[in-house]
Design a protein around this motif. Structure first.
Motif, PDB file in Angstrom:
ATOM      1  N   PHE B   8     -11.359  56.837 -28.423  1.00 56.98           N
ATOM      2  CA  PHE B   8     -10.372  55.761 -28.470  1.00 56.98           C
ATOM      3  C   PHE B   8     -10.029  55.328 -27.051  1.00 56.98           C
ATOM      4  O   PHE B   8     -10.014  56.141 -26.130  1.00 56.98           O
ATOM      5  N   GLU B   9      -9.744  54.065 -26.898  1.00 60.51           N
ATOM      6  CA  GLU B   9      -9.203  53.576 -25.622  1.00 60.51           C
ATOM      7  C   GLU B   9      -7.979  52.761 -25.990  1.00 60.51           C
ATOM      8  O   GLU B   9      -8.085  51.700 -26.594  1.00 60.51           O
ATOM      9  N   SER B  10      -6.795  53.297 -25.588  1.00 63.66           N
ATOM     10  CA  SER B  10      -5.575  52.655 -26.067  1.00 63.66           C
ATOM     11  C   SER B  10      -5.276  51.342 -25.367  1.00 63.66           C
ATOM     12  O   SER B  10      -4.495  50.552 -25.862  1.00 63.66           O
ATOM     13  N   LEU B  11      -5.885  51.090 -24.218  1.00 64.24           N
ATOM     14  CA  LEU B  11      -5.715  49.770 -23.600  1.00 64.24           C
ATOM     15  C   LEU B  11      -7.086  49.203 -23.259  1.00 64.24           C
ATOM     16  O   LEU B  11      -7.573  49.340 -22.142  1.00 64.24           O
ATOM     17  N   ALA B  13      -8.065  46.122 -22.801  1.00 66.37           N
ATOM     18  CA  ALA B  13      -7.515  44.772 -22.670  1.00 66.37           C
ATOM     19  C   ALA B  13      -8.594  43.693 -22.626  1.00 66.37           C
ATOM     20  O   ALA B  13      -8.316  42.530 -22.855  1.00 66.37           O
ATOM     21  N   LEU B  14      -9.832  44.074 -22.326  1.00 63.88           N
ATOM     22  CA  LEU B  14     -10.858  43.048 -22.141  1.00 63.88           C
ATOM     23  C   LEU B  14     -11.626  42.742 -23.421  1.00 63.88           C
ATOM     24  O   LEU B  14     -12.342  41.760 -23.498  1.00 63.88           O
ATOM     25  N   GLY B  16     -11.282  41.359 -26.304  1.00 63.00           N
ATOM     26  CA  GLY B  16     -10.618  40.439 -27.225  1.00 63.00           C
ATOM     27  C   GLY B  16      -9.334  39.904 -26.610  1.00 63.00           C
ATOM     28  O   GLY B  16      -9.067  40.116 -25.433  1.00 63.00           O
ATOM     29  N   GLU B  17      -8.566  39.219 -27.460  1.00 64.74           N
ATOM     30  CA  GLU B  17      -7.349  38.602 -26.946  1.00 64.74           C
ATOM     31  C   GLU B  17      -6.191  39.580 -26.973  1.00 64.74           C
ATOM     32  O   GLU B  17      -6.123  40.447 -27.833  1.00 64.74           O
ATOM     33  N   GLY B  18      -5.239  39.379 -26.066  1.00 67.64           N
ATOM     34  CA  GLY B  18      -4.031  40.194 -26.053  1.00 67.64           C
ATOM     35  C   GLY B  18      -4.353  41.652 -25.767  1.00 67.64           C
ATOM     36  O   GLY B  18      -5.427  41.992 -25.281  1.00 67.64           O
ATOM     37  N   VAL B  19      -3.387  42.511 -26.086  1.00 68.99           N
ATOM     38  CA  VAL B  19      -3.593  43.941 -25.867  1.00 68.99           C
ATOM     39  C   VAL B  19      -4.433  44.494 -27.013  1.00 68.99           C
ATOM     40  O   VAL B  19      -4.119  44.295 -28.187  1.00 68.99           O
ATOM     41  N   ARG B  59       0.641  53.182 -34.254  1.00 68.61           N
ATOM     42  CA  ARG B  59       1.512  53.613 -33.156  1.00 68.61           C
ATOM     43  C   ARG B  59       1.516  52.587 -32.009  1.00 68.61           C
ATOM     44  O   ARG B  59       2.359  52.651 -31.124  1.00 68.61           O
ATOM     45  N   TYR B  60       0.567  51.672 -32.020  1.00 70.74           N
ATOM     46  CA  TYR B  60       0.435  50.718 -30.910  1.00 70.74           C
ATOM     47  C   TYR B  60       0.880  49.316 -31.284  1.00 70.74           C
ATOM     48  O   TYR B  60       0.730  48.384 -30.518  1.00 70.74           O
ATOM     49  N   SER B  62       3.644  47.863 -31.442  1.00 68.81           N
ATOM     50  CA  SER B  62       4.648  47.180 -30.618  1.00 68.81           C
ATOM     51  C   SER B  62       4.037  46.467 -29.408  1.00 68.81           C
ATOM     52  O   SER B  62       4.658  45.609 -28.814  1.00 68.81           O
ATOM     53  N   TYR B  63       2.816  46.825 -29.038  1.00 70.74           N
ATOM     54  CA  TYR B  63       2.178  46.180 -27.883  1.00 70.74           C
ATOM     55  C   TYR B  63       1.398  44.915 -28.283  1.00 70.74           C
ATOM     56  O   TYR B  63       1.036  44.116 -27.438  1.00 70.74           O
ATOM     57  N   GLU B 193     -19.677  35.180 -21.978  1.00 65.19           N
ATOM     58  CA  GLU B 193     -19.299  36.021 -20.838  1.00 65.19           C
ATOM     59  C   GLU B 193     -20.455  36.899 -20.390  1.00 65.19           C
ATOM     60  O   GLU B 193     -21.113  37.527 -21.219  1.00 65.19           O
TER      61      GLU B 193
END
Lengths: 742, 241
Positions: B8-11, B13-14, B16-19, B59-60, B62-63, B193
């Motif tokens: 898992f990678e919780s952030l 960010a790259l 897709g869109e948003g967090v 759990r994520y 809220s981000y 990209e």
């Protein structure tokens, strides 16, 4: 009254009530940064002079010069200027910029050593004066018990303000601008009369003496301002005066006190009211308004105290914590974001990134989106700001609190804090395993208990039982030690001016601290979920551990480990509350190490989590470096589980991410950082330091400091100029987890 | 239902869109020469039930805000399309969006179609430009990829296409022209990209004892990537029209 023209009336007209004045008169601002101005030519000239001085200071090893003949106080130095004809906001601690003064009230020996460290010797007249004067430090050591001294010596209690001033008290400097000193003096005299009616108990006598000491310094402050040609006995009449009056209050405080943190408070909405009135009256334009804030911020950047090398080990980078709290929400649900919040952030562009003032954004779900985006952009560009959760703090502290130091909230002018450094709980665990002996010195510090066996795996329940016993013993010792310290500080180094700018009987908070939280949580997790066998040395002391198998680690949003961290803080807090505090202070607790996580690590033996003796701890409430395996947000989620209710003095978390990981371009990064902050704080997390930068940049800066002279990074509740850190601290910062993409 | 997940990678960010919360599925039918995650190739490993996965992801929430959500990547996520289908039904109930990051080479089972249809966004890895090159460098079939692209076009799915640029293999403008040719007229593609080849996954080959066919290749310099991306951006706009 001319000075209050155009202001809406309220309770503030009858009593000292700055918060009421602000609420009745401030104008929330919900748009973006388009209105902001750059620097004026005047600001450029002053800035250029400041930059020269900073380079000079750096060349001289961090201290430009020291005046060893005068003891720092409100009236011991003639007025000083950066450029006399260009300074708009005037006032320096001594007669020349960056010249440091001697301040031995908290500890004479410390002052002597600090001078010596930079090649100076204390002047004869100062020596004579302090021959007959008791300092705070002397007072404390008259009363310290042998056990207190031992705990301090082995480093289980470290960084205690027993040889330096405690700091973390914020005077409500706005009162000077709004009311003028004469009114404040009158009110304090009335307070005195009222209190004199009481029976003369020790408490009443102490309070009456405090008041008399405050009155003495209030009069001195008027004189100090008069030497700069300003009459602060009356209220401020315009924005420049409001900023100047307020700054005089702060300046007086840092001349009198060299406490670890001297924060400025929550001043932006207050100043904004005056600026807006001048703008409306046409006596000021935006460029002039920005110039005022720029000049105030430049002054804040020049505040200096003379410190010993040992002190710098704990609080690296010469910080002053001129913490300046911005934004937050009003209890009436209006955002307390004004154009002046933007103007403070703009100083990071106009004057360049900087560690001071320690700009702290009080984050709330309800802040205007445009403001959130601007903050995120400033973070990404400068790494100079920190965020604290207004939605959790407002519940306990209302909407006129400010942050002192890194993460300590207090109601402005209504609460003060007894700062208490921290207790090394990882070491308490080792002490519990060794029957109360210190694992490094071998000394019996705590009462003698069972030494755990070598060769057999540790039993979790048994270890927790022993830990609880020793932590409970430690908590009692810690509170009592703090009581001694603050009794003596009040007696021999009382903050006369800062306390004059509080209500006469403020609420007191006694702020305890934990270090080594992640090391302890992971160690207990290892004992519970893996097999940990103690290894003893020839003294029969447990000095190492054989840890077999894997175990859950704090920082991966894994309840098995996170619940242990949460339990530790709750347990230790409840133990602290069992011992009565000096002056009826409320117990509070922080998880914050500043940069002392390196020193605490040095003084702690190997731990069951696999950390070797001497290795640094993680800072504050951060998970240990490299153990958070599921990325940035998992790590944030773990920290968010620590409960603010039992850590009301703050839960510090420092977060570093590379720009490439955060997003593809500036706009994308800004939006994602806002989402990260919103998501973290929505879970009632308390604090986040944000760094958006590459590890390589830090390595380059370490090898050649001239490459990035103003490289600023957030460390633990504050920012430092990276070049001012010692090499081992630079290495530790570099070794921390940087969240980066693969 | 059980699925096999590599990590898992919780952030992320790259991706897709948003967090984004990245779920890296275990198992992949391709053996790309430049793969930086060879440890995701074989199937099996850590298993999770759909419920467990949804609980973890929630759990994520809220981000995520409006745009953010989960991205299923891998490995090749569509190899476990049935598991993902089951999981995203639960995610939908929890109000969480998802994106799929696929090579398009796993074929279009009914489950895969279903998963692609409901995704907020599909990131399609267009690895090589024709059958021959595809076979040579990935061991897979180009036809399956083109079928997937056609399917996405037919359902008007929002698609980001990505290509890893490897020095000496596809780092020329001529070569990239061939990729662009494949995207001609595909209205579903929002963005093209390029990603630079890097060597950060090399240690995994050593750890796994697998031969690394590109061990002597240097990472693509950042300047080259910027130059090629600019080239592609210019052409890509034209080919869309």
């Amino acid at each position: 009254m001319k000075c209050w023209r155009g202001f809406k009336e309220g309770n503030w007209n009858n009593n000292i009530d700055v918060s009421d004045f602000i609420k009745k008169n401030y104008t929330p601002y919900t748009d973006g940064p388009e209105f902001l101005s750059g620097t004026t030519e005047r600001t450029d000239r002053v800035l250029a002079r400041v930059e020269e001085l900073l380079i000079e200071e750096n060349k001289k090893g961090g201290v430009l010069s020291v005046d060893t003949d005068h003891v720092s106080s409100l009236l011991t130095f003639r007025p000083g200027y950066i450029i006399k004809e260009d300074d708009i906001i005037v006032g320096l601690q001594t007669d020349e910029p960056l010249k440091r003064a001697v301040n031995p009230f908290a500890g004479y020996r410390n002052a002597v050593q600090a001078c010596k460290a930079y090649g100076y010797e204390i002047g004869e007249n100062v020596k004579d004066e302090f021959k007959y004067r008791t300092t705070h430090n002397t007072g404390v050591f008259r009363v310290y018990t042998d056990t207190m001294k031992k705990a301090r010596h082995v480093g289980v209690l470290t960084g205690l303000p027993d040889a330096y001033a405690r700091g973390r008290i914020i005077g409500d400097y706005r009162r000077i601008a709004l009311y003028g000193m004469n009114y404040l003096i009158e009110q304090r005299k009335l307070d005195k009369q009222r209190i004199s009616e009481r029976d003369m108990s020790a408490e009443t006598i102490q309070l009456l003496e405090d008041i008399e000491r405050q009155l003495e310094f209030m009069a001195q402050l008027i004189q100090m301002a008069a030497e700069y040609g300003c009459d602060i006995s009356r209220p401020a009449e315009n924005a420049r005066e409001a900023v100047q009056w307020l700054y005089f209050g702060y300046l007086g405080a840092v001349k009198e006190q060299n406490g670890a943190a001297n924060s400025i408070g929550r001043i932006s909405a207050f100043i904004d009211i005056y600026i807006k009135r001048d703008l409306d009256e046409g006596t000021l334009d935006e460029s002039g308004a920005q110039e005022l804030i720029d000049d105030l911020v430049l002054k804040m950047r020049l505040v200096r105290h003379l410190r010993t090398p040992e002190y710098n080990d704990l609080f690296a980078g010469d910080p002053v914590w001129v913490t300046c709290s911005l934004a937050g929400m009003g209890e009436d649900k209006r955002p307390m974001v004004t154009k002046t919040c933007y103007r403070f952030l703009q100083t990071l562009y106009n004057l360049g990134p900087s560690a001071e003032p320690n700009i702290t954004v009080l984050w709330s779900e309800g802040l205007p989106q445009e403001f959130k985006k601007f903050c995120a952009k400033v973070s990404i560009d400068t790494d100079s700001i920190q965020y604290e959760n207004d939605d959790v703090m407002r519940k306990d502290f209302g909407d006129d609190y400010a942050i002192a130091c890194c993460v300590s909230a207090m109601k402005t002018g209504k609460q003060m804090q007894f700062f208490g450094a921290r207790c090394n709980l990882a070491k308490v665990l080792l002490m519990a395993l060794n029957g109360g002996r210190d694992e490094i010195y071998g000394e019996q510090v705590a009462p003698e208990g069972k030494v755990f066996d070598e060769g057999a795996p540790l039993d979790y329940e048994e270890v927790v039982g022993a830990f609880k016993e020793y932590a409970s013993w430690m908590a009692k010792l810690y509170v009592n030690t703090m009581n001694v310290i603050h009794y003596m500080h009040d007696r021999y180094a009382y903050e006369r001016l800062m306390m004059a700018l509080h209500d006469v009987e403020p609420e007191r908070l006694m702020a305890f601290g934990i270090s080594g939280l992640s090391v302890l949580a992971d160690s207990l997790s290892a004992i519970k979920y893996a097999k940990v066998t103690p290894v003893k040395d020839e003294r029969g002391m447990i000095v190492d551990f054989k840890t077999e198998g894997d175990f859950p680690k704090y920082g991966n949003d894994d309840d098995r480990a996170d619940e242990i961290a949460k339990w530790i803080t709750e347990f230790f807090y409840s133990e602290l509350c069992k011992t009565k505090t000096y002056r009826g202070a409320k117990h509070t607790l922080s998880i914050l190490t500043i940069t002392s996580n390196v020193v605490y690590g040095k003084k702690t033996g190997s731990t069951p989590d696999g950390r070797h003796a001497g290795e640094p701890f993680a800072p504050g409430a951060n998970p240990m470096h490299g153990r958070d395996k599921e990325g940035a947000l998992a790590s944030l989620n773990s920290v968010a589980k620590i409960c603010y209710d039992c850590c009301q003095d703050g839960i510090s978390n420092t977060f570093s991410i590379t720009p490439e990981t955060l997003g593809t371009d500036e706009n994308d990064r800004t939006e994602k950082l806002v989402a990260v902050l919103d998501g973290y704080f929505a879970q009632s997390a308390h604090h986040l330091n944000v760094n958006v930068l590459n590890r390589q940049k830090l390595i380059d800066a370490m090898n050649d400091p001239t490459l990035y002279p103003s490289l600023t990074i957030r460390v633990s509740g504050y920012a430092v100029n990276f070049n001012k850190l010692t090499r081992d601290k630079q290495l530790e910062v570099i070794s921390r987890t940087f969240h980066e993409k693969m | 239902m059980k699925g096999y997940i590599h990590s898992f990678e919780s952030l992320a960010a790259l991706d897709g869109e948003g967090v984004r919360y990245g779920v890296f599925m275990q198992g992949c039918p391709l053996r790309c020469v430049y793969c930086h995650n060879p440890d995701t190739w074989c199937s099996g490993g850590n298993s999770f039930s759909s419920e467990e996965l949804v609980k973890k992801v929630s759990r994520y929430k809220s981000y995520f805000g409006k745009n953010g959500g989960v991205t299923f990547s891998g490995g090749e996520p569509l190899v476990q399309a049935a598991f993902i289908k089951d999981t995203v039904q639960h995610l939908k109930v929890a109000g969480i969006n998802y994106a799929i990051d696929t090579s398009g080479a796993a074929g279009l089972s009914e489950d895969a179609k279903c998963v692609l249809r409901d995704a907020q966004l599909v990131i399609l890895d267009l690895k090589f430009w024709d059958d021959e090159s595809y076979k040579k460098y990935t061991g897979g079939s180009m036809l399956a990829v083109l079928n997937t692209l056609d399917f996405l076009e037919s359902i008007k799915k929002r698609v980001w296409v990505r290509t890893v640029v490897v020095p000496g293999i596809n780092d020329s403008e001529e070569c990239l022209e061939k990729y662009l040719e494949l995207l001609k007229g595909k209205k579903c593609v929002e963005k093209y990209e390029l990603l630079g080849f890097h060597t950060m996954g090399f240690f995994k080959y050593e750890n796994l004892g697998i031969k690394n066919p590109l061990k002597d290749i240097k990472p693509l310099p950042a300047e080259a990537l910027t130059r090629l991306q600019k080239f592609v951006d210019k052409r890509f706009k034209r080919s869309l029209g």
